[in-house]
Design a protein around this motif. Structure first.
Motif, PDB file in Angstrom:
ATOM      1  N   VAL A 203       0.821  -1.215   0.000  1.00 16.08           N
ATOM      2  CA  VAL A 203       0.000   0.000   0.000  1.00 16.08           C
ATOM      3  C   VAL A 203       0.854   1.265   0.000  1.00 16.08           C
ATOM      4  N   TYR A 204       2.025   1.217  -0.663  1.00 15.07           N
ATOM      5  CA  TYR A 204       2.766   2.460  -0.879  1.00 15.07           C
ATOM      6  C   TYR A 204       1.980   3.389  -1.804  1.00 15.07           C
ATOM      7  N   THR A 205       0.963   2.862  -2.443  1.00 19.64           N
ATOM      8  CA  THR A 205       0.079   3.693  -3.259  1.00 19.64           C
ATOM      9  C   THR A 205      -0.660   4.739  -2.440  1.00 19.64           C
ATOM     10  N   CYS A 206      -0.736   4.546  -1.121  1.00 20.87           N
ATOM     11  CA  CYS A 206      -1.405   5.545  -0.273  1.00 20.87           C
ATOM     12  C   CYS A 206      -0.712   6.906  -0.361  1.00 20.87           C
ATOM     13  N   PRO A 207       0.591   7.010  -0.037  1.00 22.80           N
ATOM     14  CA  PRO A 207       1.238   8.324  -0.207  1.00 22.80           C
ATOM     15  C   PRO A 207       1.280   8.787  -1.655  1.00 22.80           C
ATOM     16  N   LEU A 208       1.354   7.851  -2.599  1.00 21.96           N
ATOM     17  CA  LEU A 208       1.379   8.267  -4.000  1.00 21.96           C
ATOM     18  C   LEU A 208       0.062   8.922  -4.391  1.00 21.96           C
ATOM     19  N   ALA A 209      -1.046   8.358  -3.937  1.00 20.69           N
ATOM     20  CA  ALA A 209      -2.353   8.945  -4.243  1.00 20.69           C
ATOM     21  C   ALA A 209      -2.457  10.354  -3.672  1.00 20.69           C
ATOM     22  N   MET A 210      -2.016  10.521  -2.427  1.00 25.50           N
ATOM     23  CA  MET A 210      -2.097  11.843  -1.800  1.00 25.50           C
ATOM     24  C   MET A 210      -1.124  12.830  -2.442  1.00 25.50           C
ATOM     25  N   THR A 211       0.004  12.311  -2.924  1.00 29.22           N
ATOM     26  CA  THR A 211       0.961  13.172  -3.624  1.00 29.22           C
ATOM     27  C   THR A 211       0.361  13.687  -4.926  1.00 29.22           C
ATOM     28  N   ASP A 212      -0.243  12.790  -5.674  1.00 26.41           N
ATOM     29  CA  ASP A 212      -0.920  13.163  -6.918  1.00 26.41           C
ATOM     30  C   ASP A 212      -2.029  14.174  -6.619  1.00 26.41           C
ATOM     31  N   GLY A 213      -2.813  13.889  -5.574  1.00 28.39           N
ATOM     32  CA  GLY A 213      -3.896  14.808  -5.206  1.00 28.39           C
ATOM     33  C   GLY A 213      -3.388  16.172  -4.792  1.00 28.39           C
TER      34      GLY A 213
END
Length: 1000
Positions: A572-582
């Motif tokens: 779930v490293y996608t969690c910070p990636l999603a927030m970074t994109d947002g």
């Protein structure tokens, strides 16, 4: 210690062209030799590309290598450095393969590659082909790599004798090379170096001339450049039949610490070699074991093993003395060369005794998971070790039998057998007793135990028909440009990252609040996989791709595909990636130029050393989705703003920046009184910006994500979009993060189905594989249908988001985007828990056992219907998106009709079912609105799920219309299953009955 190198290459006496290449970089500690194949220029190009690409890739990770060399306090593991080197070889293979594909004259070119990377006191080796790496130590020389040739493969597998192999015409043919394919299997090894060590990296033009490998030792012992030149001369004197390259790396040092290290490295190897279970290993195989063995120091009185506790480690005494006790009885003591706990390597059982250090002691440790990884990767070593284990167990059984026999004789001599003879004659057991002095009965031999083969994953891009079929339709010819990257990511997701995830299962983020001297540090240590995932995310541009915009609006689809492949193996490293994109999209939308200039280049960087991630600090103790209740306050301090308050739930707290809500002093209550702020929690030196980490959250799932409760005390922050309307200001972020959520949810479903499918082929029950059982097939088909529906709905969200970012949506399209964001997120999030739960059931009891890795799927999936708005909250968001005019619903129906309009004749009834579901949800919402707000809210969830499932059905039919031209109707089959599961979820229920049941 000091590293020196000397290198030379020569065309030889027969060839006219030198296809060898080498590279030396002393500062980086990298040394490479490559021997090209493919004929003349092509071979030279391949070897040059290999060493150049490998150098470039390793150089990009210089900080990681230097951190490892600096010591354990930097938190970089040897595995991370190994992955850097292996990944660099993979990049070289892909680059050579791509170059060959563009030029017919270079087709089939490839190269061997052998590399040594010296970091601190460790040498990392990566090897493909028949170039070699030798280690000279203590007056001996040995080859520490294994040739990938026909001859060696046949000899190693015992297929032919050496005499038979020597007669083969193709015995020297390469079985593995860099560049022949995009991906190549890389042998890796790491070695503890010591003063006096010398590495020889050479092409087969040199080692092919050795009568005995020891011939090279006197030359290697020559100091300086004459060593490399002497090796070239040696090969030429023996005919020079091929190009000759030699790189000599000499490790020197003379301090007391270096001498002690040499003794320790030598002693470690000697002690391992003397152990019965390792006695049959070759020198190279012993090095493979040594690379996972660790040396630890224990003070006097330290407890090494505790009786009754579970253990997973073998210990060998390097120095000192250990006491072994059982209860209050002292059994024995162990000195240098002794070992204890080897059975822990093969079984998970309580320790039978306690082991304590009686004096300061150095121990070699070997853990079960590292031992099993060797068995899995190195089949020849596995056979030898398991055979030795059988021998050890047989010796122990013989000793036990002798001890029992001696004990029985002693008892007979003392004539005390009557005192110890048990009487089994009672009302419950009429078995005869064993007469005194009778021999022990012989028991029949037990059959070999059954071990279930675990599921495996292949390349997650190549194996995913749904992803490839969709991208072929959505990207057309442009797919060819991005497919190599997706394939590379798919290989990592199904291979190295997945294996790391299983091995890393028990590791979680660790919060250290105070240093040893009482200073507040609030340092959060991340897991090794998260550190690797951070590097890969930057290099692949998972956040950067939509902002680079190489494919325009469709760049968002490429990023979504990368996320879909990467997410399930990333912890779930996608969690910070999603927030970074947002965060990036939010800053750009609000056009705060100073923040854009500072943050956007970092948030969208492809350089792991420069890339930032962003946190999202919205949730407070007052509530989650109702952020209007936030208590955090912001006050002006000169030209700056300072925020104080508690943030109850902050994901990815280690990010370099965050967006948060706070209420400027004097603003009214509610969401309109909040403002959106930008802040950086820590400065570049790690000093806190008024941020205190109270604790890490103990969560059901996503346990690798460092989620924390924070206190802000005058944290300096910058308003992003004025001093009010903060809830509205986060809308761009929610559009992005909810789309990420939908894509990751579809990805979770895909991973669960992939594992269940592979397991079904491996698991046999009731006389056949599960995959041959009709009921199992039905179960998998239903899961696959839901997963495909979720995928297409998530990709619709990504498609509309991308078009919006490029100004290509128009008014109707923006209506659709406002609709699809809550619908796709809620519909996929709700479906995934059921599908993943079904997958666990497919595994039976194994699906309930944590160390299979399967339960994590369900625990992590449960966050997707919760994070960024629960199903109920998103249902209320949908009501706002629909609006009083109903334009959103009309746009939704028009889109579904357009998507399914070109469907095949045998799918038209399903298209009508999709439109019928939307019509019913629309009419129900209109009728409920007339009854009042409560009536609409009560049925909003059913309306949302109906709209979502209806659109997913239409999208499956759109995909089928594309696939039918290739004779593939599986999208239609999925549509039929989805329809059979139910599209229309609208149902009016009596609210008085609901209240009565809700109250209990």
């Amino acid at each position: 210690m000091t590293v020196r190198f000397f290198a030379a290459t020569d065309v030889g006496r027969v060839r006219e062209h030198n296809e060898d290449n080498f590279l030396v970089d002393r500062k980086l500690g990298l040394f490479v030799v490559a021997d090209g194949m493919g004929g003349h220029a092509a071979g030279e190009i391949a070897s040059a590309l290999s060493v150049r690409t490998l150098h470039e890739e390793v150089k990009r990770h210089k900080e990681t290598i230097e951190s490892f060399a600096a010591g354990a306090e930097r938190g970089v593991s040897a595995r991370e450095v190994t992955m850097v080197l292996e990944h660099a070889v993979q990049r070289a293979s892909a680059r050579i393969h791509g170059e060959a594909a563009l030029d017919p004259q270079k087709r089939g070119m490839g190269t061997t590659t052998s590399a040594v990377l010296v970091a601190g006191t460790t040498a990392f080796i990566a090897h493909v082909g028949d170039s070699r790496v030798y280690l000279a130590r203590g007056g001996k020389i040995e080859c520490i790599t294994e040739d990938h040739t026909v001859a060696n493969e046949l000899l190693r597998r015992g297929k032919l004798s050496r005499e038979q192999i020597d007669k083969l015409a193709q015995r020297n043919a390469i079985t593995r090379a860099v560049g022949i394919y995009e991906r190549v299997e890389v042998d890796t090894l790491l070695i503890d170096t010591a003063p006096g060590d010398a590495f020889l990296i050479c092409s087969d033009g040199l080692h092919g001339t050795f009568d005995e490998e020891a011939d090279a030792l006197p030359i290697l012992e020559i100091d300086g450049q004459p060593a490399a030149d002497g090796l070239i001369a040696y090969a030429n004197d023996r005919g020079g039949r091929d190009n000759i390259t030699a790189v000599v790396v000499q490790i020197s040092g003379g301090g007391e610490g270096d001498a002690a290290r040499l003794r320790r490295v030598t002693q470690k190897r000697e002690l391992l070699a003397k152990m019965p279970i390792f006695a049959s290993l070759s020198d190279r195989e012993l090095l493979r074991v040594m690379q996972v063995a660790t040396v630890t120091v224990h003070p006097a009185g330290a407890r090494i093993i505790t009786e009754g506790e579970q253990g997973d480690e073998l210990f060998i005494v390097l120095s000192g003395k250990l006491a072994v006790t059982k209860g209050d009885a002292r059994l024995t003591e162990l000195g240098p060369g002794n070992h204890v706990g080897e059975m822990a390597l093969i079984r998970n059982a309580p320790r039978s005794a306690t082991v304590t250090a009686e004096a300061p002691s150095e121990l070699i440790g070997l853990r079960r998971q590292d031992f099993f990884e060797i068995l899995r990767r190195e089949h020849e070593i596995a056979v030898k070790l398991l055979w030795q284990f059988v021998g050890v167990l047989a010796d122990r059984l013989d000793k036990t039998s002798r001890d029992l026999h001696d004990a029985r004789e002693e008892l007979a001599l003392e004539d005390v057998t009557a005192e110890v003879q048990l009487d089994y004659h009672d009302d419950f057991d009429d078995r005869p007793t064993l007469p005194p002095g009778a021999p022990l009965p012989r028991f029949p031999e037990l059959p070999m135990h059954f071990f279930q083969t675990p599921p495996e994953l292949g390349n997650q891009y190549d194996d995913d028909r749904v992803l490839r079929g969709y991208l072929s339709r959505a990207l057309g010819p442009e797919l060819e440009a991005v497919a190599p990257k997706l394939r590379e990511l798919g290989e990592l997701a199904g291979g190295e990252l997945y294996r790391m995830q299983l091995e890393d299962r028990l590791r979680e983020p660790v919060l250290t609040q105070w240093d040893p001297w009482g200073r507040r540090v609030d340092r959060i240590e991340l897991t090794p996989l998260w550190r690797v995932a951070a590097r890969l995310a930057a290099e692949f541009g998972m956040v950067a791709v939509p902002y680079e915009g190489a494919l325009g609006a469709r760049s968002r689809l490429v990023a979504a595909a990368m996320t879909y492949l990467f997410h399930p193996s990333s912890d779930v490293y996608t969690c910070p990636l999603a927030m970074t994109d947002g965060a990036a999209r939010t800053l750009l939308t609000h056009r705060h130029q100073a923040l854009i200039d500072r943050a956007i280049p970092r948030l969208t960087s492809r350089d792991p050393a420069k890339m930032w991630t962003s946190g999202q600090w919205m949730t407070e103790r007052t509530g989650g989705s109702d952020v209007g209740l936030s208590e955090a306050v912001a006050r002006r301090d000169g030209d700056a703003w300072r925020i104080s308050g508690t943030k109850w739930f902050t994901s990815a707290t280690t990010s370099q920046m965050a967006l948060t809500l706070a209420r400027p002093v004097g603003n009214p209550d509610g969401g309109k009184g909040l403002a959106l702020f930008y802040l950086e929690p820590w400065d570049e030196d790690g000093r806190s910006n008024g941020v205190t980490v109270n604790r890490l959250k103990d969560k059901l799932g996503t346990r690798k994500v460092p989620t924390a409760e924070l206190t802000l005390d005058d944290a300096v922050a910058v308003p992003v979009a004025g001093l009010d309307g903060g809830v509205r200001a986060i809308t761009p972020m929610l559009n992005v993060t909810r789309t990420w959520n939908a894509v990751c949810t579809a990805s979770d479903m895909r991973r669960a189905v992939a594992l269940a499918r592979d397991y079904g082929r491996r698991r046999k029950a009731f006389g056949a594989a599960l995959s041959d059982k009709a009921l199992h097939v039905e179960t998998l088909a239903g899961m696959q249908a839901e997963a495909e529906a979720a995928f297409h709905l998530a990709m619709l969200s990504a498609e509309l988001l991308g078009r919006s970012e490029h100004g290509a949506l128009g008014e109707r399209g923006e209506l659709l985007l406002r609709m699809v964001t809550p619908i796709a997120k809620a519909t996929t999030g709700k479906a995934t828990v059921g599908v993943v739960s079904e997958a666990l059931e497919v595994f039976g009891g194994a699906g309930y056992i944590e160390d299979t890795g399967v339960p994590r799927l369900l625990r992590d999936a449960q966050v997707t219907p919760i994070w960024e708005g629960t199903t109920n909250v998103l249902s209320l968001d949908l009501l706002r998106a629909v609006g009083a005019s109903g334009d959103g619903l009309r746009a939704w129906r028009e889109e579904a009709a357009a998507r399914s309009r070109g469907c095949a004749p045998d799918a038209r009834a399903l298209a009508e079912q999709a439109l019928s579901g939307i019509d019913h949800a629309t009419s129900w919402l209109g009728a409920a609105a007339a009854e009042g707000r409560d009536e609409v809210e009560a049925g909003a969830r059913g309306a949302l799920l109906t709209l979502g499932r209806a659109m997913a059905l239409a999208l499956l039919l759109e995909q089928d219309a594309h696939d039918v031209q290739r004779g593939d109707r599986r999208a239609l089959f999925a549509a039929r299953r989805l329809a059979a599961h139910g599209i229309d979820r609208v149902g009016a229920q009596a609210r008085d009955e609901a209240r009565a049941l809700a109250d209990g």
